[in-house]
Design an enzyme around this catalytic site. Structure first.
Site, PDB file in Angstrom:
ATOM      1  N   SER A 150      -2.142   0.507   0.185  1.00 45.23           N
ATOM      2  CA  SER A 150      -3.427  -0.152   0.444  1.00 45.23           C
ATOM      3  C   SER A 150      -4.162  -0.299  -0.874  1.00 45.23           C
ATOM      4  CB  SER A 150      -4.281   0.690   1.384  1.00 45.23           C
ATOM      5  OG  SER A 150      -4.884   1.761   0.691  1.00 45.23           O
ATOM      6  N   ASP A 151      -5.084  -1.246  -0.945  1.00 46.59           N
ATOM      7  CA  ASP A 151      -5.975  -1.239  -2.100  1.00 46.59           C
ATOM      8  C   ASP A 151      -6.880  -0.008  -1.973  1.00 46.59           C
ATOM      9  OD1 ASP A 151      -7.295  -1.789  -4.437  1.00 46.59           O
ATOM     10  OD2 ASP A 151      -7.657  -3.890  -3.992  1.00 46.59           O
TER      11      ASP A 151
END
Ligand code: BGC
Length: 763
Positions: free
Chosen positions: A287-288
């Site tokens: 994920s960012d």
């Protein structure tokens, strides 16, 4: 664990899928759900420089955060760390991890290796402007070598987001507006980082990001929502990702924003249906930063446990977190039945596979002495200098002012604060640079001309500050400052007087590096502060003036484009930037870069693309606004050189083909000048009719060549089904139409040399 040296020995990595699978099975069999959730969790490990203040927006307690991470390492609840670059520190934290879990599973260390680690390359948009895939690959290979030497295993790069709106600050990190160029640049970068595959010596995992659509933020405002049609996603925004995946990228990062109503980091469609099922991606997804817990912020998930369960089910293997990860709640989500342990196992499998393929499980530690040697390798600086030379784009050269002739030049005035700012020369998104060895434009010019030419410098205007500070300023003392006692009016006058007295004035103008990048969107594209006024005053002295633009996106150059005889876009050119710029200014090399985006005249035109569709009243295309041309100031693909090129004898062979056929386009390119020069030959395609309306032109081939004075070469391109296939909204599928196709070949997207071929209906 191996009894041999546990220092990383990438040559010994395991490439045998069977053996890797068996080792992963073995580990999975004995791991608890909490241990598995730990493998799926990545933490930032921040150590701010002493005296630096944490950015309040990050909600970070700089004392407590590293302590919390070390405690989690001791409990075996961490799979990866980011933001550590010191090899001794990496070894220390790795030891905590290996000793902190009963299986001895080491950490993957990730980092934003965007355009170099210690040796800083030109910013990614500049590298794309080289249209030179070998140089791009070589640059990322150097970055990988430095990163791997200090113990980093994985780059959060390349950013392959298509960017068509220069208000968006992250345009600087990508390859611009075009999917074909974007895909080619993405592949070169993946190869540079990874080499022939995961686990090669001196290479690291590539992580193309941010899947998907991040560059199309509403109003160019970073993080804001994105609404893109399927037509745009499949034909424009996905191709660079697809190409990076096909090139074997080991990782993909999610995007922060909401895509068509669903937060990208919770989108099953993106991460399972497109990435895994349609493209067969076999690596792992991260994920960012904080993007899983942000599923709450979006009003998508009900609580952290729900956020974790939904992201993991969507296909997000690892969560990047600053504090308080949602994936820490996965055991309770399994308990409640919100997610199954099989899903968790599938995610952990990919992380363990990556660790095994990188050889980490057998050799987790890094050789600190070797790291020092690698970082000091002078060859790396050479590669960076060549890259900066190849990425510069010559926008104007009236009367052949450039290259400057040192034999006929007595004095030079170098003007503008950016001309002598080491930090700005490097550009955004770098943290481990060496300022002392950074060559500014002023340094480069002085070193190049030596005693032969007198070089005077004046900043002329004060440093311009952002209205709202950058969150990146806290990491590395980014915020620029004026010299003590800077007298603005006196400095302005001094700069203009220096210019008046010199044979040639070189003005450096653009954006300070903290004005661009993440969280650096702008509502205008004007040159910040009094830069235009200074440029105008310098030009008014009558001294021939060269404008060097230091930028990562277009700025408003309407006045300059008519009044400044020479304009060279040098971007943020990196560690050796000034040396490269001097070689360009004085003609040691000829500029050969081409714009990877259409350069708008004014912000009111954006987004502006060359590959728009033909629509009602196409003859009126350049007068869509009543108050300003609706064409770009400089077209996509544009860039001059010190030579001149002529195109002749375009042939298409055969002139008609069946739907699965391929034609060869070939053209003669001649350097009609008396000096060696570089040209990027470009091929554009247009389908006249079909199941959907197709763009007026689309780039479908390019080749960068160096031709000797008066030299000529025949250049060939093939146009096969891959170049003609597109995703049609009418069919909701990929189609290959039969139609007449127009081809243009030339030095930019307005090329006029054209020919037509026919794709025949199937019998
Ligand atoms: C950015 C990513 C970056 C990550 C880690 C995020 O804010 O969007 O591109 O890789 O931080 O630094």
């Amino acid at each position: 664990m191996s009894s041999e040296s546990p220092i990383q020995q990438p040559a010994r990595t395991d490439h045998d899928p069977g053996r890797i699978g068996a080792r992963v099975d073995e580990l999975l069999r004995t791991m608890t759900v909490a241990e598995k959730a730990g493998q799926l969790t990545q933490y930032f490990y921040f150590r701010l420089p002493s005296g630096a203040a944490a950015e309040p927006a990050l909600g970070l307690d700089v004392e407590a955060q590293p302590r919390m991470v070390e405690e989690a390492l001791g409990r075996g609840q961490v799979g990866s760390l980011l933001f550590v670059t010191d090899p001794a520190e990496i070894n220390r934290l790795q030891r905590l991890a290996v000793e902190g879990n009963r299986h001895g599973i080491p950490l993957l260390f990730g980092f934003d290796v965007i355009h170099g680690l210690r040796t800083i390359f030109p910013v990614p948009i500049a590298m794309a402007a080289s249209w030179d895939l070998d140089t791009i690959e070589r640059g990322q290979a150097v970055a990988a070598r430095e990163a791997r030497a200090v113990g980093i295993h994985w780059a959060f790069a390349p950013m392959v987001d298509i960017a068509r709106d220069p208000r968006w600050g992250r345009m600087v990190e990508g390859a611009g507006e075009d999917p074909f160029l974007g895909a080619a640049v993405a592949v070169a970068q993946v190869r540079g980082f990874q080499g022939a595959g995961l686990g090669q010596p001196d290479r690291i995992i590539a992580g193309p990001k941010h899947f998907a659509g991040y560059g199309a933020a509403l109003g160019g405002r970073d993080y804001d929502e994105v609404n893109l049609s399927e037509y745009q996603l499949w034909n424009t925004y996905f191709p660079p990702f697809r190409a990076a995946v096909a090139a074997g990228a080991g990782n993909v990062m999610t995007a922060y924003m909401n895509l068509d109503g669903v937060p990208a980091s919770g989108s099953r469609w993106l991460f399972t249906e497109v990435l895994r099922e349609a493209w067969g991606f076999g690596g792992f997804v991260v994920s960012d930063a904080n993007a899983v817990r942000n599923l709450l912020t979006h009003g998508f998930a009900a609580d952290l446990s729900d956020a974790g369960a939904r992201a993991v089910a969507a296909g997000v293997d690892m969560e990047m977190a600053i504090t308080d990860p949602a994936y820490a709640h996965l055991p309770e989500a399994v308990e409640s039945g919100a997610v199954t342990e099989e899903v968790i196992d599938a995610r952990v499998r990919r992380i363990l596979e990556a660790k095994l393929r990188m050889g980490l499980i057998d050799a987790p530690y890094v050789d600190e002495d070797r790291a020092r040697e690698v970082l000091a390798d002078p060859e790396h600086r050479e590669v960076a200098r060549v890259a900066a030379e190849r990425s510069a784009v010559l926008l104007r050269n009236e009367g052949g002012l450039l290259p400057l002739d040192t034999g006929r030049l007595g004095s030079l005035a170098v003007i503008g604060p950016l001309a002598d700012s080491r930090r700005d020369t490097l550009g955004p998104w770098v943290f481990d640079f060496d300022l002392a060895e950074t060559v500014t434009v002023l340094d480069g010019i002085r070193q190049h001309v030596g005693e032969r030419v007198s070089v005077d410098y004046a900043p002329g205007i004060p440093v311009v500050q952002r209205v709202f500070p950058s969150m990146f300023d806290m990491f590395c003392g980014n915020r620029p400052a004026d010299p003590e006692g800077f007298d603005e009016e006196a400095e302005f006058t001094r700069a203009v007087q220096l210019a008046a007295a010199a044979d040639v004035a070189v003005v450096v103008a653009g954006e300070w590096q903290n004005m661009i990048g993440e969280a650096a969107s702008r509502s205008s594209i004007e040159l910040p502060g009094r830069q235009l006024e200074l440029l105008q005053a310098v030009v008014a002295t009558g001294t021939p003036t060269v404008l060097l633009v230091m930028n990562g996106r277009p700025v408003d150059l309407r006045w300059a484009a008519e009044n400044v005889p020479a304009i060279l876009d040098i971007w943020y050119p990196g560690s050796q930037g000034g040396a490269a710029v001097a070689n360009l200014l004085f003609g040691t090399v000829s500029p050969g870069g081409k714009l990877p985006f259409s350069w708008p005249r004014t912000v009111g035109q954006v987004p502006m693309i060359y590959s728009h569709t033909r629509s009602h009243e196409p003859d009126n295309q350049r007068r869509r606004y009543w108050d300003e041309e609706s064409t770009p100031l400089y077209p996509f693909g544009y860039g001059l050189s010190y030579g001149r090129f002529a195109y002749s004898d375009l042939t298409l062979d055969p002139p008609s083909i069946p739907r699965d056929g391929t034609i060869t386009a070939s053209v003669q390119v001649t350097n009609t000048s008396d000096r060696e020069a570089t040209e990027v030959v470009q091929l554009y395609l247009h389908q006249r009719h079909g199941s959907a309306a197709r763009p007026v032109r689309e780039l479908k081939g390019f080749q960068r060549l160096v031709l000797p004075a008066r030299g000529a070469r025949r250049v060939e391109f093939t146009i096969g089904p891959d170049e003609r296939r597109y995703w049609s909204t009418a069919d909701r599928d990929w189609v290959l139409d039969s139609s007449a196709f127009d081809v243009w070949v030339g030095g930019d997207s307005t090329a006029e040399m054209t020919a037509t071929f026919e794709v025949l209906p199937s019998a």
